[in-house]
Design a protein around this motif. Structure first.
Motif, PDB file in Angstrom:
ATOM      1  N   TYR A 193       0.856  -1.199   0.000  1.00 21.20           N
ATOM      2  CA  TYR A 193       0.000   0.000   0.000  1.00 21.20           C
ATOM      3  C   TYR A 193       0.886   1.241   0.000  1.00 21.20           C
ATOM      4  CZ  TYR A 193      -3.755  -3.207   1.121  1.00 21.20           C
ATOM      5  OH  TYR A 193      -4.658  -4.238   1.067  1.00 21.20           O
ATOM      6  N   GLU A 194       0.962   1.889  -1.131  1.00 22.33           N
ATOM      7  CA  GLU A 194       1.812   3.072  -1.215  1.00 22.33           C
ATOM      8  C   GLU A 194       1.355   4.156  -0.247  1.00 22.33           C
ATOM      9  OE1 GLU A 194       2.382   4.598  -5.191  1.00 22.33           O
ATOM     10  OE2 GLU A 194       3.006   2.595  -5.847  1.00 22.33           O
ATOM     11  N   ASP A 195       0.032   4.269  -0.084  1.00 19.42           N
ATOM     12  CA  ASP A 195      -0.483   5.350   0.760  1.00 19.42           C
ATOM     13  C   ASP A 195      -0.082   5.189   2.226  1.00 19.42           C
ATOM     14  OD1 ASP A 195      -2.340   3.075   0.599  1.00 19.42           O
ATOM     15  OD2 ASP A 195      -3.521   4.215   2.034  1.00 19.42           O
ATOM     16  N   LEU A 196       0.218   3.956   2.632  1.00 16.39           N
ATOM     17  CA  LEU A 196       0.622   3.732   4.020  1.00 16.39           C
ATOM     18  C   LEU A 196       2.074   4.117   4.251  1.00 16.39           C
ATOM     19  CD1 LEU A 196      -0.751   0.292   5.314  1.00 16.39           C
ATOM     20  CD2 LEU A 196      -1.278   2.585   6.146  1.00 16.39           C
ATOM     21  N   GLY A 197       2.865   4.018   3.180  1.00 16.12           N
ATOM     22  CA  GLY A 197       4.293   4.327   3.305  1.00 16.12           C
ATOM     23  C   GLY A 197       5.075   3.255   4.043  1.00 16.12           C
ATOM     24  N   THR A 198       4.441   2.147   4.341  1.00 15.99           N
ATOM     25  CA  THR A 198       5.095   1.045   5.060  1.00 15.99           C
ATOM     26  C   THR A 198       4.308  -0.229   4.809  1.00 15.99           C
ATOM     27  OG1 THR A 198       5.627   0.137   7.238  1.00 15.99           O
ATOM     28  CG2 THR A 198       3.756   1.625   7.132  1.00 15.99           C
ATOM     29  N   ASN A 199       4.981  -1.365   5.000  1.00 13.61           N
ATOM     30  CA  ASN A 199       4.253  -2.643   4.940  1.00 13.61           C
ATOM     31  C   ASN A 199       3.842  -3.119   6.330  1.00 13.61           C
ATOM     32  OD1 ASN A 199       4.292  -3.089   2.103  1.00 13.61           O
ATOM     33  ND2 ASN A 199       6.481  -3.549   2.261  1.00 13.61           N
ATOM     34  N   LEU A 200       4.038  -2.255   7.310  1.00 14.48           N
ATOM     35  CA  LEU A 200       3.669  -2.627   8.672  1.00 14.48           C
ATOM     36  C   LEU A 200       2.156  -2.513   8.834  1.00 14.48           C
ATOM     37  CD1 LEU A 200       4.867  -3.337  11.525  1.00 14.48           C
ATOM     38  CD2 LEU A 200       4.615  -0.905  12.043  1.00 14.48           C
ATOM     39  N   ALA A 201       1.522  -3.643   9.096  1.00 16.89           N
ATOM     40  CA  ALA A 201       0.070  -3.628   9.298  1.00 16.89           C
ATOM     41  C   ALA A 201      -0.264  -3.410  10.757  1.00 16.89           C
ATOM     42  CB  ALA A 201      -0.535  -4.944   8.823  1.00 16.89           C
ATOM     43  N   SER A 202       0.619  -3.891  11.620  1.00 19.58           N
ATOM     44  CA  SER A 202       0.332  -3.740  13.038  1.00 19.58           C
ATOM     45  C   SER A 202       1.596  -3.977  13.849  1.00 19.58           C
ATOM     46  CB  SER A 202      -0.747  -4.741  13.474  1.00 19.58           C
ATOM     47  OG  SER A 202      -1.007  -4.593  14.853  1.00 19.58           O
ATOM     48  N   HIS A 203       1.632  -3.390  15.021  1.00 18.52           N
ATOM     49  CA  HIS A 203       2.765  -3.565  15.934  1.00 18.52           C
ATOM     50  C   HIS A 203       2.205  -3.599  17.351  1.00 18.52           C
ATOM     51  CE1 HIS A 203       7.015  -2.080  17.353  1.00 18.52           C
ATOM     52  NE2 HIS A 203       6.716  -3.292  17.760  1.00 18.52           N
ATOM     53  N   VAL A 204       2.486  -4.682  18.054  1.00 13.63           N
ATOM     54  CA  VAL A 204       1.932  -4.874  19.395  1.00 13.63           C
ATOM     55  C   VAL A 204       3.021  -5.374  20.326  1.00 13.63           C
ATOM     56  CG1 VAL A 204       0.306  -6.255  20.782  1.00 13.63           C
ATOM     57  CG2 VAL A 204      -0.410  -5.357  18.553  1.00 13.63           C
ATOM     58  N   ARG A 205       3.090  -4.790  21.520  1.00 14.92           N
ATOM     59  CA  ARG A 205       4.033  -5.227  22.556  1.00 14.92           C
ATOM     60  C   ARG A 205       3.275  -5.529  23.833  1.00 14.92           C
ATOM     61  NH1 ARG A 205       8.393  -0.689  20.988  1.00 14.92           N
ATOM     62  NH2 ARG A 205       6.440   0.402  20.627  1.00 14.92           N
ATOM     63  N   GLN A 206       3.552  -6.679  24.414  1.00 14.87           N
ATOM     64  CA  GLN A 206       2.914  -6.998  25.690  1.00 14.87           C
ATOM     65  C   GLN A 206       3.954  -7.637  26.611  1.00 14.87           C
ATOM     66  OE1 GLN A 206      -1.298  -8.031  25.761  1.00 14.87           O
ATOM     67  NE2 GLN A 206      -1.012  -9.096  23.820  1.00 14.87           N
ATOM     68  N   GLU A 207       3.753  -7.459  27.888  1.00 20.89           N
ATOM     69  CA  GLU A 207       4.684  -8.087  28.827  1.00 20.89           C
ATOM     70  C   GLU A 207       3.979  -8.523  30.104  1.00 20.89           C
ATOM     71  OE1 GLU A 207       8.334  -5.966  29.682  1.00 20.89           O
ATOM     72  OE2 GLU A 207       9.295  -7.864  30.214  1.00 20.89           O
ATOM     73  N   LYS A 208       4.378  -9.702  30.534  1.00 15.96           N
ATOM     74  CA  LYS A 208       3.971 -10.217  31.844  1.00 15.96           C
ATOM     75  C   LYS A 208       5.233 -10.223  32.697  1.00 15.96           C
ATOM     76  CE  LYS A 208       2.505 -14.677  33.813  1.00 15.96           C
ATOM     77  NZ  LYS A 208       2.254 -16.098  33.487  1.00 15.96           N
ATOM     78  N   GLY A 209       5.185  -9.649  33.860  1.00 13.90           N
ATOM     79  CA  GLY A 209       6.377  -9.597  34.699  1.00 13.90           C
ATOM     80  C   GLY A 209       7.447  -8.733  34.049  1.00 13.90           C
ATOM     81  N   ASN A 210       8.692  -9.154  34.185  1.00  8.82           N
ATOM     82  CA  ASN A 210       9.797  -8.367  33.651  1.00  8.82           C
ATOM     83  C   ASN A 210      10.870  -9.328  33.143  1.00  8.82           C
ATOM     84  OD1 ASN A 210      12.119  -6.855  33.245  1.00  8.82           O
ATOM     85  ND2 ASN A 210      11.619  -5.425  34.896  1.00  8.82           N
ATOM     86  N   TYR A 211      10.859  -9.543  31.829  1.00 14.59           N
ATOM     87  CA  TYR A 211      11.779 -10.532  31.281  1.00 14.59           C
ATOM     88  C   TYR A 211      13.240 -10.120  31.489  1.00 14.59           C
ATOM     89  CZ  TYR A 211      14.634 -13.406  28.355  1.00 14.59           C
ATOM     90  OH  TYR A 211      15.629 -14.241  27.946  1.00 14.59           O
ATOM     91  N   ALA A 212      13.535  -8.847  31.240  1.00 19.73           N
ATOM     92  CA  ALA A 212      14.930  -8.395  31.305  1.00 19.73           C
ATOM     93  C   ALA A 212      15.514  -8.652  32.689  1.00 19.73           C
ATOM     94  CB  ALA A 212      15.014  -6.911  30.950  1.00 19.73           C
ATOM     95  N   ALA A 213      14.719  -8.384  33.696  1.00 18.59           N
ATOM     96  CA  ALA A 213      15.196  -8.611  35.065  1.00 18.59           C
ATOM     97  C   ALA A 213      15.405 -10.101  35.318  1.00 18.59           C
ATOM     98  CB  ALA A 213      14.195  -8.039  36.068  1.00 18.59           C
ATOM     99  N   ALA A 214      14.482 -10.922  34.818  1.00 12.84           N
ATOM    100  CA  ALA A 214      14.591 -12.375  35.012  1.00 12.84           C
ATOM    101  C   ALA A 214      15.831 -12.917  34.305  1.00 12.84           C
ATOM    102  CB  ALA A 214      13.332 -13.065  34.496  1.00 12.84           C
TER     103      ALA A 214
END
Lengths: 292, 783
Positions: free
Chosen positions: B157-178
């Motif tokens: 989709y040229e009008d979007l300027g990207t092929n990114l349809a969606s971006h989602v981040r979720q976290e339970k607890g804290n992985y980096a600390a673990a």
């Protein structure tokens, strides 16, 4: 998946079929068992203007002994008839062993021996088997008949020496030499699929137990059924031991074949399979020849 | 006592009709004057449409109409999104690109519909479609989801300027600390490619517009007749009662048939109204490969943190998800992947992030499993890698990490497909693992059999993988149950049926309450004129959501029966029993009345009734769960590989499964059998192969390999465990996708074990003999 329009003819004799071919040759397709042609037409990859249906010609359905000890097979003989033929089992055990690998019972009920040869699919079993056996084919065009050796008949991908107005009438299998035996094996993703690689092997032993003659052919390793001349030469005159067979199989995989990659197998995997299967088939043929 | 039917292996009510060819499928509908449709689909994965010339096609004898996007005028509108992203997800990117009726200006994948021909026969329609001349300007194609996000990538989709349809981040607890506290960190890249649903019956539609009654009837292979009825009415400017959608017998759904308002579904009713003639369209197999949605393409970067005693401290997964050229189904699949990536394990810390990517390939929507097999694959592979690194037996490391039985409900603090926090309602994993271990003979195989077989030169291995399946999601379903004057029971629900045995298991639920034979409950599903509230058959929810609505309706009818019979027989309700289609006083069997007679008395023709009396013995009930149930299971297999050909032979396959209350064990077994075969297909046989031009290279059953009976294990041994769900009165959970979910994980594990090659890790799906050969060669060459 409906075919494009076509004109349909169903001659009752070979002569009528040849006349139709003489008139329409370049625009016509021969309908034998239809197991390759009909799907191709339904995909509209083939759009023949004229279809000449051979199924009403009983004269092309026979399996008979030749005086020399071989077998003649009418082009419209169904796989299934051949599969169940005691004459083929006795005089052409390689054919009998290969036939069950062809697709499924439903398809073998309909598909024909001549159809498989004329279609010349490099992945089909029968062309490789005929090349291994040194079979020859009877062709006719008008009133002219000619015989062509199997190895010469297949010239490329789905391509043979058949002229557009020429019919394949008969497959003739030569008699088996004494102390000879055969084996067929293939690898397919699922049983009945076109093989990734297939091998037909034959060994004739002399009195000393050396290979007086070797036959080795492959399917699915290039644009046509391939006779492995280098491997044959390497094994001929030697006793068929694990080492000589492994050596011949390696030569076959390296020098006799030029496989292509497709979605199911890379070139390396095909060569590896060719070596493995050649080894297995030659070993089995040698065991059978020694036992026999 | 009322007969007990729930839990019994009752033979299927629908089989006599199906087996004698008397079941109606869409293609069996023949109407007078019916026309036939064929679609012209794009040969290019990405191209600008410069012009379309339909003149020659229109002139062909037998052609009634040819339509392109331009001919649709104002009717040309993008379809509504089927699934929106959960409103509860915060800080997300979501670029909606729903399906459109016909490509306008641009085609975005092979098979994108460009024009439709309506003709007197399908033959003529196909001939004419070939005579439509489309002038395309081919554009650069995006097929690789990693390259698609590079700055210089061509754009879907040229009008979007990207092929990114969606971006989602979720976290339970804290992985980096673990991870900081971990003894072992494992990082791997895992790739899962696409497969098809490959239902036995393709999609199909017959639509009939009756101008004189201003009424439309559509027979459709859909999994969601009611939403289609509602959507069509809105699209066509009709009221909902003017449209009847019937989903008759359907030969397999598996997800793609849940799609709504697809091009064919929108265009054919519109054309039927213009032409005032019925139209039939039956998708053929090639079309199904090019025009029906697909699934599974994901690339994962997985990281897991373990303590040295094998306890998982945390999991981190960042993945790309291929949505194809449009994203009408929202985020259901990648969210399922996220919520299933912890599997049956107590994972205290979990960071999960995905990017959904547009590509010039067929649209991706759920296919049996719907993101779950991917999640289970990655966590199970991590368990295997950790087991190897830490020198712990693969079953033992799993045992150490199982969620304990007393921990339920388990809150995961990440949002799932039903828009709320993912919660495991119930489960009991430890005994499931033990059941599977015993069934497969794990200990004996590992200690005695395998060493002997290996010594004899055999390459034979074992795998065992637990899994969860989120099932029975909302919002709701309903059912109406009526006792007819014949004494037979009529049961109607809105969900459609694609082979799930609804005619039997639904009947069992009602029959048990009403004291009639299962055969005397006649079930109607998927006819909007019979029942017009509901959503559909998907997400392994029919037995749970519709099943509990039926349970509630049956209980109410039972109450009505008892009240009326008490009055008629002049006996207190407690003394009445419902049995063999009659109500009798328990101690005086000769004093009874048949259900049919009672139904007639409940529907008097003359006389007066008490004000407020409802006629008949009938009730309608609805059920909507608070959230989805979690089914679970453990699959195990023994597999032999020929190391020279890399052909495989699954010697033994077992599965211990828990879907709560089992309504019909034979039906549950059947669902598992089907799921397992699909899982085996998508793990070793079936792969949709696109080339770099976006051409699908295996759009036929000759090259797309659905496994056959000969490719299946000799038997599938199943052990049932019933941990009842607290979320519904029946305690049931779904099973529709179960079989498919663990297969990639368990097959990879077993094959790795069988081949036993140093450094060989199977981190991708599907595999094939050719691919196994390449991976084995690569591992050997690394040594």
């Amino acid at each position: 998946m409906k075919p494009a329009p076509f004109e349909y003819h169903a001659p009752a004799t070979v002569e009528q079929a040849l006349e139709l071919l003489a008139t329409h040759g370049y625009d016509a397709k021969i309908l034998a068992g239809g197991q390759s042609l009909i799907p191709t037409m339904n995909f509209r990859l083939a759009q023949p203007a004229i279809l000449i249906d051979m199924n009403n010609i009983p004269a092309l359905r026979y399996i008979e002994p030749t005086p020399a000890g071989g077998v003649r097979i009418g082009a419209m003989t169904r796989y299934q008839t051949a599969e169940r033929s005691p004459l083929i089992a006795e005089r052409a055990p390689l054919v009998a062993e290969a036939l069950p690998h062809i697709a499924h019972p439903q398809i073998r009920t309909r598909g024909t021996m001549g159809g498989a040869i004329a279609h010349a699919d490099p992945a089909a079993e029968l062309p490789a088997v005929c090349v291994a056996l040194g079979a020859r084919f009877k062709l006719r065009r008008g009133t002219q008949e000619r015989w062509i050796a199997a190895e010469d008949f297949f010239v490329g991908l789905f391509t043979t020496l058949l002229e557009p107005d020429e019919l394949l009438l008969e497959i003739e299998l030569p008699p088996l030499p004494a102390r000879s035996a055969w084996a067929f094996t293939e690898v397919a993703r699922r049983h009945g699929d076109y093989a990734l690689v297939g091998v037909a092997a034959g060994i004739t032993l002399d009195d000393a137990g050396n290979c007086a003659d070797v036959r080795l052919s492959f399917l699915s390793v290039g644009d046509r059924a391939v006779l492995a001349h280098n491997a044959i030469a390497a094994l001929k005159g030697h006793p068929p031991t694990a080492e000589t067979i492994a050596h011949a199989a390696a030569i076959a995989a390296a020098d006799d074949i030029a496989p292509n990659a497709d979605i199911h197998a890379s070139v390396d995997y095909r060569r590896h399979l060719a070596k493995t299967l050649a080894q297995r088939a030659l070993t089995q043929a040698a065991e059978r020849a020694s036992a026999g | 006592m009322t007969a007990k039917y729930v839990g019994q292996p009752v033979k299927r009510n629908e089989d006599p009709r199906l087996l004698t060819g008397q079941a109606l499928f869409v293609d069996d509908v023949h109407l007078p004057d019916m026309l036939h449709a064929a679609f012209l689909r794009s040969d290019y994965a990405h191209a600008r449409i410069l012009s379309i010339d339909t003149t020659a096609a229109k002139e062909m004898p037998g052609v009634v109409a040819v339509y392109t996007a331009e001919d649709l005028g104002d009717f040309w509108q993008p379809s509504p999104m089927i699934v929106q992203p959960p409103p509860t997800l915060e800080d997300i990117v979501f670029n909606p690109r729903p399906q459109i009726p016909l490509a306008k200006d641009m085609v975005r994948h092979i098979g994108d519909p460009v024009a439709v021909v309506i003709a007197e026969s399908r033959y003529i329609a196909e001939d004419a479609a070939e005579q439509i001349w489309v002038d395309y300007e081919p554009l650069e194609v995006v097929t690789d989801i990693e390259k698609a996000l590079e700055p210089d990538s061509p754009l879907v989709y040229e009008d979007l300027g990207t092929n990114l349809a969606s971006h989602v981040r979720q976290e339970k607890g804290n992985y980096a600390a673990a991870a900081k506290k971990a003894d072992l960190i494992i990082k791997r890249r895992m790739v899962i490619d696409r497969g098809a649903a490959a239902a036995m019956e393709n999609r199909g539609i017959v639509v009939d517009w009756d101008a004189k009654t201003q009424h439309m009837t559509m027979w459709n292979t859909t999994q969601a007749p009611i939403p289609i009825r509602n959507g069509l009415a809105a699209t066509l400017g009709l009221s909902e009662h003017q449209v009847r959608v019937i989903a008759p017998f359907v030969g397999g759904g598996f997800g793609p048939k849940i799609m709504l308002l697809q091009p064919e579904e929108v265009l054919l009713p519109w054309a039927a109204m213009r032409l005032c003639r019925p139209i039939k369209w039956i998708e053929d197999r090639r079309e199904n490969f090019l025009g029906t949605t697909q699934e599974r393409g994901q690339i994962h970067a997985v990281e897991a943190a373990f303590s040295k005693d094998g306890k998982i401290l945390g999991l981190k997964d960042i993945f790309l998800h291929d949505t194809g050229a449009y994203n009408p189904y929202g985020l259901t699949i990648p969210l399922n992947t996220q919520t299933h990536s912890m599997g049956v394990y107590d994972v205290p810390n979990f960071y999960t992030e995905f990017k959904v990517v547009f590509t010039n390939k067929m649209i991706v929507t759920p296919v049996r499993g719907a993101g779950r097999p991917q999640g289970i694959f990655l966590v199970e592979r991590m368990m295997d890698l950790a087991a190897k690194e830490l020198g712990i037996d693969p079953v033992e490391i799993r045992r150490r990490n199982l969620i304990p039985a007393d921990a339920f409900p388990v809150h995961h603090s990440i949002i799932g497909q039903d828009f709320i926090e993912a919660i495991y309602d119930s489960g009991n994993f430890q005994p499931l693992v033990e059941k599977a271990r015993l069934l497969i003979g794990y200990d004996k195989f590992v200690t005695e059999e395998q060493p002997k077989l290996r010594a004899a030169g055999k390459h034979i291995g074992i795998g065992l993988a637990p899994f969860v399946e989120s099932t029975g999601v909302g919002p709701y379903e309903g059912a109406r149950i009526t006792v007819e004057s014949s004494g037979k029971v009529n049961l109607v629900t809105g969900v459609g049926t694609q082979g799930q045995s609804h005619f039997t298991s639904f009947a069992q639920i009602a029959a048990e309450q009403l004291g009639v034979a299962v055969q005397d409950v006649e079930v109607t599903t998927g006819d909007t004129d019979q029942f017009h509230w509901g959503t559909g058959t998907f997400a392994s929810r029919g037995a749970v959501v519709a099943g509990n609505a039926i349970f509630a309706a049956a209980k109410r009818v039972r109450a009505k029966i008892l009240a009326k019979a008490s009055e008629v027989l002049d006996a207190p309700e407690e003394e009445l029993e419902l049995k063999d289609g009659a109500i009798r006083i328990a101690d005086i069997p000769e004093k009874s009345i048949s259900l049919g007679e009672l139904a007639m008395l409940a529907n008097p023709l003359r006389g007066a009734v008490e004000p407020g009396t409802e006629p008949g013995l009938e009730a309608t009930e609805y059920f909507g769960p608070k959230y989805g149930t979690t089914a679970s299971g453990v699959a195990a297999m023994i597999v032999e590989v020929d190391p020279d050909t890399m052909l495989i032979d699954i010697k033994k396959f077992v599965i211990a499964h828990d879907c709560g209350t089992v309504i019909n064990p034979m039906v549950v077994d059947g669902q598992i059998h089907g799921g397992v075969s699909m899982g085996i297909g998508h793990s070793f046989y079936e792969q949709l192969i696109y080339d770099e031009n976006g051409q699908l290279l295996n759009a036929s059953f000759m090259d797309y390999l659905v496994p056959r009976s000969t490719d299946m294990p000799p038997s599938i041994e199943i052990a049932h465990q019933e941990t009842k769900s607290p979320l519904n009165p029946m305690g049931s959970k779904g099973v529709g996708e179960a079989g498919a979910i663990p297969i990639p994980a368990v097959l990879a594990q077993a094959l790795e074990n069988a081949l036993n090659i140093d450094g060989l890790e199977l981190l991708e799906m599907p595999l094939s003999p050719g691919r196994l050969f390449e991976l084995a060669q690569a591992a050997k060459n690394r040594d």
